[in-house]
Design a protein around this motif. Structure first.
Motif, mmCIF file in Angstrom:
data_model
loop_
_atom_site.group_PDB
_atom_site.id
_atom_site.type_symbol
_atom_site.label_atom_id
_atom_site.label_comp_id
_atom_site.label_asym_id
_atom_site.label_seq_id
_atom_site.Cartn_x
_atom_site.Cartn_y
_atom_site.Cartn_z
ATOM 1 N N UNK A 91 0.848 -1.190 0.000
ATOM 2 C CA UNK A 91 0.000 0.000 0.000
ATOM 3 C C UNK A 91 0.879 1.233 0.000
ATOM 4 N N UNK A 92 0.594 2.168 -0.904
ATOM 5 C CA UNK A 92 1.307 3.435 -0.984
ATOM 6 C C UNK A 92 0.293 4.555 -0.792
ATOM 7 N N UNK A 93 0.503 5.350 0.248
ATOM 8 C CA UNK A 93 -0.415 6.449 0.571
ATOM 9 C C UNK A 93 -1.851 5.951 0.668
ATOM 10 N N UNK A 94 -2.020 4.761 1.237
ATOM 11 C CA UNK A 94 -3.342 4.193 1.431
ATOM 12 C C UNK A 94 -3.910 3.456 0.240
ATOM 13 N N UNK A 95 -3.238 3.486 -0.904
ATOM 14 C CA UNK A 95 -3.742 2.828 -2.106
ATOM 15 C C UNK A 95 -3.081 1.471 -2.284
ATOM 16 N N UNK A 96 -3.898 0.458 -2.545
ATOM 17 C CA UNK A 96 -3.386 -0.886 -2.772
ATOM 18 C C UNK A 96 -2.733 -0.965 -4.146
ATOM 19 N N UNK A 97 -1.484 -1.426 -4.192
ATOM 20 C CA UNK A 97 -0.746 -1.522 -5.454
ATOM 21 C C UNK A 97 -1.007 -2.860 -6.126
ATOM 22 N N UNK A 98 -0.912 -3.945 -5.352
ATOM 23 C CA UNK A 98 -1.167 -5.277 -5.929
ATOM 24 C C UNK A 98 -2.611 -5.364 -6.414
ATOM 25 N N UNK A 99 -2.778 -5.728 -7.665
ATOM 26 C CA UNK A 99 -4.114 -5.856 -8.211
ATOM 27 C C UNK A 99 -4.704 -4.577 -8.757
ATOM 28 N N UNK A 100 -3.977 -3.463 -8.669
ATOM 29 C CA UNK A 100 -4.481 -2.192 -9.196
ATOM 30 C C UNK A 100 -4.488 -2.214 -10.722
ATOM 31 N N UNK A 101 -5.412 -1.488 -11.315
ATOM 32 C CA UNK A 101 -5.513 -1.428 -12.768
ATOM 33 C C UNK A 101 -4.409 -0.535 -13.331
ATOM 34 N N UNK A 102 -4.217 -0.588 -14.647
ATOM 35 C CA UNK A 102 -3.187 0.222 -15.302
ATOM 36 C C UNK A 102 -3.451 1.714 -15.093
ATOM 37 N N UNK A 103 -4.707 2.130 -15.142
ATOM 38 C CA UNK A 103 -5.032 3.549 -14.954
ATOM 39 C C UNK A 103 -4.766 3.985 -13.514
ATOM 40 N N UNK A 104 -5.060 3.114 -12.550
ATOM 41 C CA UNK A 104 -4.781 3.441 -11.152
ATOM 42 C C UNK A 104 -3.281 3.543 -10.897
ATOM 43 N N UNK A 105 -2.510 2.642 -11.509
ATOM 44 C CA UNK A 105 -1.058 2.689 -11.344
ATOM 45 C C UNK A 105 -0.466 3.926 -12.007
ATOM 46 N N UNK A 106 -1.046 4.349 -13.129
ATOM 47 C CA UNK A 106 -0.554 5.550 -13.819
ATOM 48 C C UNK A 106 -0.713 6.785 -12.939
ATOM 49 N N UNK A 107 -1.812 6.834 -12.179
ATOM 50 C CA UNK A 107 -2.028 7.957 -11.265
ATOM 51 C C UNK A 107 -1.081 7.852 -10.069
#
Length: 343
Positions: A91-107
């Motif tokens: 988790x980075x700044x409260x956001x889950x990285x594993x399983x995140x979509x490409x658009x979520x990772x881009x942000x």
């Protein structure tokens, strides 16, 4: 008889303190495992590690080449190849990285976390000016006008003590020194206002004087901008002068972790002690260069129990069965049955 109002006020204060501590966490890695399945074998590169980095804190991640440091950093930004298999939670700044979509990772990349690499020349495009590259990165992550983007680029270069920022924007990468390029890369990362900065051996290719400047700069940024920094290196001297806490990795696992002063003053795990023994000591005359006998284990078939047991002089039978996490002091622990220090 206990006054109930005092009892509940104490509970509320403890709950508030725990909530503040949770909010301070920028990077949370729990049970991270990275493996690469093959036709005949699976390489277990990272094996169940836990890491935490708070706001304004610098955590040093150290270990031999091949211990899994860089893979851990790449996992924090979701930059792993498709062949990799990840388990656990990041988790980075409260956001889950594993399983995140490409658009979520881009942000996330740039806005939530940014990364600086060992060789800034390879991180920058030689065919475009520094200004063009900074403008593109800032414009990608922040909704600003062209004038605001330029102002932000200049401000970021000033924050990293770049001499003559307007001239720096007009230069191509080959027209700048290694130290200047590293400042550009750091400024580019900071311009996107990340909460976490991951630095993968950013001072290795620089001379000692420039290393000291970059170290002082990173400490200043962590203090003034409340920036959380994960600093990856094999240089224990840099860790001692820069980091607040250190995590020592071996064979894909964290074997010891704690405040830098405690770990370096009282290393508990035999591997940590051996690693510190490989650093030459100045002013003590001629001395043999320390080394760790044996070889790094094959990660397709790592040893049972503590992975360091084939190279450890203190290993006993139980070291082949498990590697327990033993608390030594405040936030200081080691995964060892036969630690150097007394608990």
């Amino acid at each position: 008889m206990i006054d109930e109002s005092l009892q509940y006020s104490t509970i509320e204060r403890l709950a508030a303190a725990n909530n503040d501590a949770a909010q301070d966490l920028v990077l949370e890695v729990e049970g991270l495992t990275v493996s690469f399945p093959g036709l005949f074998k699976t390489v277990k590169a990272v094996r169940g590690i836990d890491l935490q980095v708070r706001r304004g804190e610098i955590l040093g991640l150290v270990g031999e080449s091949g211990s899994g440091k860089s893979l851990t950093a790449m996992s924090c930004l979701g930059l792993m190849p498709e062949a990799a298999r990840l388990e656990g939670s990041v988790r980075v700044a409260g956001q889950q990285v594993n399983g995140a979509s490409a658009s979520q990772l881009a942000v996330l990349r740039g806005g939530g976390a940014a990364m600086i690499f060992q060789n800034p020349m390879k991180a920058l495009n030689p065919f475009f000016t520094v200004g063009r590259q900074m403008f593109d990165v800032i414009g990608c992550h922040r909704q600003l006008s062209k004038a605001q983007i330029r102002a932000e680029a200049l401000s970021s270069l000033e924050a990293v003590s770049m001499p003559d920022p307007p001239l720096a924007l007009a230069k191509y990468p080959h027209q700048m020194s290694g130290g200047q390029l590293q400042r550009v890369v750091i400024a580019m990362a900071l311009a996107c206002r990340p909460k976490l900065l991951i630095a993968d051996e950013p001072t290795t290719a620089l001379d000692v004087t420039v290393q000291a400047q970059i170290i002082a700069l990173l400490r200043k940024l962590a203090r003034e901008q409340d920036l959380a920094i994960l600093f990856i290196t094999h240089n224990l001297g840099v860790v001692a002068s820069l980091c607040d806490r250190v995590a020592v990795m071996y064979a894909g696992e964290v074997v010891e972790s704690g405040p830098v002063g405690q770990v370096f003053k009282r290393p508990a795990h035999p591997y940590t002690l051996k690693l510190m023994g490989t650093v030459p000591k100045l002013g003590q005359g001629p001395q043999p260069l320390g080394f760790i006998p044996g070889q790094v284990p094959n990660m397709a078939a790592p040893p049972a129990g503590c992975a360091f047991n084939p190279r450890c002089e203190r290993a006993t039978g139980r070291c082949h069965q498990a590697a327990p996490r033993v608390a030594i002091g405040k936030e200081h622990w080691a995964a060892c049955h036969n630690m150097i220090v007394k608990v």
